[in-house]
Write a protein that holds these residues in place. Sequence first.
Motif, PDB file in Angstrom:
ATOM      1  N   ASN A   1      83.389  29.002 -62.753  1.00  0.00           N
ATOM      2  CA  ASN A   1      84.512  28.480 -61.974  1.00  0.00           C
ATOM      3  C   ASN A   1      84.090  27.431 -60.952  1.00  0.00           C
ATOM      4  O   ASN A   1      84.927  26.648 -60.505  1.00  0.00           O
ATOM      5  CB  ASN A   1      85.245  29.603 -61.238  1.00  0.00           C
ATOM      6  CG  ASN A   1      86.061  30.465 -62.159  1.00  0.00           C
ATOM      7  OD1 ASN A   1      85.862  31.666 -62.214  1.00  0.00           O
ATOM      8  ND2 ASN A   1      86.962  29.864 -62.905  1.00  0.00           N
ATOM      9  N   ILE A   2      82.835  27.459 -60.553  1.00  0.00           N
ATOM     10  CA  ILE A   2      82.364  26.496 -59.549  1.00  0.00           C
ATOM     11  C   ILE A   2      81.456  25.441 -60.171  1.00  0.00           C
ATOM     12  O   ILE A   2      80.828  24.659 -59.465  1.00  0.00           O
ATOM     13  CB  ILE A   2      81.642  27.199 -58.380  1.00  0.00           C
ATOM     14  CG1 ILE A   2      80.425  27.986 -58.860  1.00  0.00           C
ATOM     15  CG2 ILE A   2      82.613  28.079 -57.619  1.00  0.00           C
ATOM     16  CD1 ILE A   2      79.527  28.484 -57.745  1.00  0.00           C
ATOM     17  N   ALA A   3      81.389  25.415 -61.505  1.00  0.00           N
ATOM     18  CA  ALA A   3      80.520  24.467 -62.197  1.00  0.00           C
ATOM     19  C   ALA A   3      81.158  23.092 -62.250  1.00  0.00           C
ATOM     20  O   ALA A   3      82.372  22.958 -62.329  1.00  0.00           O
ATOM     21  CB  ALA A   3      80.225  24.946 -63.610  1.00  0.00           C
ATOM     22  N   GLY A   4      80.323  22.094 -62.196  1.00  0.00           N
ATOM     23  CA  GLY A   4      80.791  20.730 -62.326  1.00  0.00           C
ATOM     24  C   GLY A   4      79.820  19.759 -61.712  1.00  0.00           C
ATOM     25  O   GLY A   4      78.927  20.143 -60.969  1.00  0.00           O
ATOM     26  N   PRO A   5      79.982  18.494 -62.063  1.00  0.00           N
ATOM     27  CA  PRO A   5      79.100  17.484 -61.493  1.00  0.00           C
ATOM     28  C   PRO A   5      79.426  17.268 -60.026  1.00  0.00           C
ATOM     29  O   PRO A   5      80.487  17.662 -59.551  1.00  0.00           O
ATOM     30  CB  PRO A   5      79.422  16.234 -62.308  1.00  0.00           C
ATOM     31  CG  PRO A   5      80.848  16.431 -62.702  1.00  0.00           C
ATOM     32  CD  PRO A   5      81.004  17.918 -62.901  1.00  0.00           C
ATOM     33  N   GLY A   6      78.526  16.662 -59.339  1.00  0.00           N
ATOM     34  CA  GLY A   6      78.801  16.332 -57.946  1.00  0.00           C
ATOM     35  C   GLY A   6      77.557  16.336 -57.108  1.00  0.00           C
ATOM     36  O   GLY A   6      76.514  16.828 -57.510  1.00  0.00           O
ATOM     37  N   ASP A   7      77.704  15.773 -55.960  1.00  0.00           N
ATOM     38  CA  ASP A   7      76.622  15.713 -55.005  1.00  0.00           C
ATOM     39  C   ASP A   7      76.468  17.081 -54.363  1.00  0.00           C
ATOM     40  O   ASP A   7      77.429  17.694 -53.933  1.00  0.00           O
ATOM     41  CB  ASP A   7      76.977  14.656 -53.949  1.00  0.00           C
ATOM     42  CG  ASP A   7      75.880  14.438 -52.940  1.00  0.00           C
ATOM     43  OD1 ASP A   7      74.796  15.039 -53.101  1.00  0.00           O
ATOM     44  OD2 ASP A   7      76.105  13.661 -52.005  1.00  0.00           O
ATOM     45  N   TRP A   8      75.254  17.569 -54.272  1.00  0.00           N
ATOM     46  CA  TRP A   8      75.013  18.870 -53.666  1.00  0.00           C
ATOM     47  C   TRP A   8      75.497  18.908 -52.221  1.00  0.00           C
ATOM     48  O   TRP A   8      75.872  19.938 -51.709  1.00  0.00           O
ATOM     49  CB  TRP A   8      73.529  19.216 -53.667  1.00  0.00           C
ATOM     50  CG  TRP A   8      73.003  19.653 -54.975  1.00  0.00           C
ATOM     51  CD1 TRP A   8      72.030  19.045 -55.690  1.00  0.00           C
ATOM     52  CD2 TRP A   8      73.392  20.789 -55.749  1.00  0.00           C
ATOM     53  NE1 TRP A   8      71.794  19.727 -56.846  1.00  0.00           N
ATOM     54  CE2 TRP A   8      72.610  20.802 -56.906  1.00  0.00           C
ATOM     55  CE3 TRP A   8      74.327  21.791 -55.570  1.00  0.00           C
ATOM     56  CZ2 TRP A   8      72.731  21.781 -57.875  1.00  0.00           C
ATOM     57  CZ3 TRP A   8      74.444  22.766 -56.537  1.00  0.00           C
ATOM     58  CH2 TRP A   8      73.657  22.753 -57.671  1.00  0.00           C
ATOM     59  N   HIS A   9      75.453  17.785 -51.548  1.00  0.00           N
ATOM     60  CA  HIS A   9      75.785  17.768 -50.133  1.00  0.00           C
ATOM     61  C   HIS A   9      77.277  17.653 -49.877  1.00  0.00           C
ATOM     62  O   HIS A   9      77.707  17.725 -48.747  1.00  0.00           O
ATOM     63  CB  HIS A   9      75.060  16.610 -49.436  1.00  0.00           C
ATOM     64  CG  HIS A   9      73.594  16.643 -49.693  1.00  0.00           C
ATOM     65  ND1 HIS A   9      72.776  17.586 -49.134  1.00  0.00           N
ATOM     66  CD2 HIS A   9      72.807  15.887 -50.475  1.00  0.00           C
ATOM     67  CE1 HIS A   9      71.536  17.388 -49.545  1.00  0.00           C
ATOM     68  NE2 HIS A   9      71.533  16.375 -50.362  1.00  0.00           N
ATOM     69  N   THR A  10      78.045  17.457 -50.921  1.00  0.00           N
ATOM     70  CA  THR A  10      79.490  17.355 -50.768  1.00  0.00           C
ATOM     71  C   THR A  10      80.104  18.723 -50.974  1.00  0.00           C
ATOM     72  O   THR A  10      79.978  19.308 -52.021  1.00  0.00           O
ATOM     73  CB  THR A  10      80.075  16.362 -51.800  1.00  0.00           C
ATOM     74  OG1 THR A  10      79.431  15.122 -51.633  1.00  0.00           O
ATOM     75  CG2 THR A  10      81.563  16.224 -51.606  1.00  0.00           C
ATOM     76  N   ALA A  11      80.741  19.212 -49.976  1.00  0.00           N
ATOM     77  CA  ALA A  11      81.378  20.523 -50.081  1.00  0.00           C
ATOM     78  C   ALA A  11      82.607  20.418 -50.983  1.00  0.00           C
ATOM     79  O   ALA A  11      83.317  19.429 -50.976  1.00  0.00           O
ATOM     80  CB  ALA A  11      81.787  21.024 -48.711  1.00  0.00           C
ATOM     81  N   VAL A  12      82.833  21.459 -51.744  1.00  0.00           N
ATOM     82  CA  VAL A  12      83.989  21.481 -52.629  1.00  0.00           C
ATOM     83  C   VAL A  12      84.801  22.720 -52.336  1.00  0.00           C
ATOM     84  O   VAL A  12      84.314  23.694 -51.765  1.00  0.00           O
ATOM     85  CB  VAL A  12      83.559  21.486 -54.111  1.00  0.00           C
ATOM     86  CG1 VAL A  12      82.878  20.194 -54.462  1.00  0.00           C
ATOM     87  CG2 VAL A  12      82.682  22.660 -54.427  1.00  0.00           C
ATOM     88  N   ASN A  13      86.020  22.699 -52.743  1.00  0.00           N
ATOM     89  CA  ASN A  13      86.878  23.856 -52.534  1.00  0.00           C
ATOM     90  C   ASN A  13      86.400  25.009 -53.409  1.00  0.00           C
ATOM     91  O   ASN A  13      85.960  24.828 -54.535  1.00  0.00           O
ATOM     92  CB  ASN A  13      88.326  23.525 -52.893  1.00  0.00           C
ATOM     93  CG  ASN A  13      88.922  22.572 -51.909  1.00  0.00           C
ATOM     94  OD1 ASN A  13      88.538  22.549 -50.751  1.00  0.00           O
ATOM     95  ND2 ASN A  13      89.865  21.783 -52.370  1.00  0.00           N
ATOM     96  N   LEU A  14      86.532  26.195 -52.887  1.00  0.00           N
ATOM     97  CA  LEU A  14      86.199  27.389 -53.653  1.00  0.00           C
ATOM     98  C   LEU A  14      87.399  27.799 -54.485  1.00  0.00           C
ATOM     99  O   LEU A  14      88.533  27.687 -54.058  1.00  0.00           O
ATOM    100  CB  LEU A  14      85.851  28.549 -52.705  1.00  0.00           C
ATOM    101  CG  LEU A  14      84.603  28.373 -51.881  1.00  0.00           C
ATOM    102  CD1 LEU A  14      84.566  29.467 -50.805  1.00  0.00           C
ATOM    103  CD2 LEU A  14      83.378  28.483 -52.753  1.00  0.00           C
ATOM    104  N   TRP A  15      87.138  28.293 -55.682  1.00  0.00           N
ATOM    105  CA  TRP A  15      88.216  28.842 -56.496  1.00  0.00           C
ATOM    106  C   TRP A  15      88.109  30.344 -56.382  1.00  0.00           C
ATOM    107  O   TRP A  15      87.111  30.931 -56.742  1.00  0.00           O
ATOM    108  CB  TRP A  15      88.058  28.417 -57.949  1.00  0.00           C
ATOM    109  CG  TRP A  15      88.352  27.005 -58.163  1.00  0.00           C
ATOM    110  CD1 TRP A  15      89.569  26.403 -58.113  1.00  0.00           C
ATOM    111  CD2 TRP A  15      87.425  25.965 -58.440  1.00  0.00           C
ATOM    112  NE1 TRP A  15      89.462  25.076 -58.336  1.00  0.00           N
ATOM    113  CE2 TRP A  15      88.165  24.773 -58.558  1.00  0.00           C
ATOM    114  CE3 TRP A  15      86.060  25.930 -58.619  1.00  0.00           C
ATOM    115  CZ2 TRP A  15      87.554  23.558 -58.837  1.00  0.00           C
ATOM    116  CZ3 TRP A  15      85.467  24.712 -58.894  1.00  0.00           C
ATOM    117  CH2 TRP A  15      86.218  23.550 -58.989  1.00  0.00           C
ATOM    118  N   PHE A  16      89.151  30.964 -55.880  1.00  0.00           N
ATOM    119  CA  PHE A  16      89.117  32.396 -55.673  1.00  0.00           C
ATOM    120  C   PHE A  16      89.575  33.109 -56.929  1.00  0.00           C
ATOM    121  O   PHE A  16      90.606  32.798 -57.483  1.00  0.00           O
ATOM    122  CB  PHE A  16      90.005  32.781 -54.486  1.00  0.00           C
ATOM    123  CG  PHE A  16      89.493  32.221 -53.203  1.00  0.00           C
ATOM    124  CD1 PHE A  16      88.423  32.819 -52.559  1.00  0.00           C
ATOM    125  CD2 PHE A  16      90.049  31.076 -52.655  1.00  0.00           C
ATOM    126  CE1 PHE A  16      87.936  32.308 -51.396  1.00  0.00           C
ATOM    127  CE2 PHE A  16      89.569  30.554 -51.488  1.00  0.00           C
ATOM    128  CZ  PHE A  16      88.505  31.174 -50.853  1.00  0.00           C
TER     129      PHE A  16
END
Length: 154
Positions: A137-152
């Motif tokens: 659910n939290i997988a995906g490309p992106g910068d490690w330093h960029t916070a992303v929304n959590l999927w509950f």
Amino acid sequence: MKRITYVFICYLNNNIYLLFILFIHFIAHSFFSSLPDTDPSRGPHFTGCRSREQETFRCWWSAGTFQNLTEPGALRVFYQTKNALSEWQECPDYTRTLENECYFNKTYTQIWTSYCVQLRSVPQNITYDEACFTVENIAGPGDWHTAVNLWFVY
């Protein structure tokens, strides 16, 4: 011929307009997501968790407006898996190069496993935030330093 030219120009103008709207949306999103949380009552909270390849993952947090909890080690991450009746355990690796980051290497990461993470102030024994998710659910490309929304999940 005049009508075809007019249709083509409208089509071209609509695509340029669409690109312009998407560009403005991207710029606005980048600008506003980089601003600090302006909610004056917002305390310590998770800002995101991310897995690039579903073999490891990282979680980030913020002390929010609680300035007394901004020192390293003032807030700690605890986790529990839901597949077994496991006990809460502390973050396996607090990243030294990036503030407020917990890293789960391959030893601690399994897909199709539900994880719950808690953000705690250990000396006061207070849990400020909790999030549950699976690695996919939290997988995906992106910068490690960029916070992303959590999927509950729960």
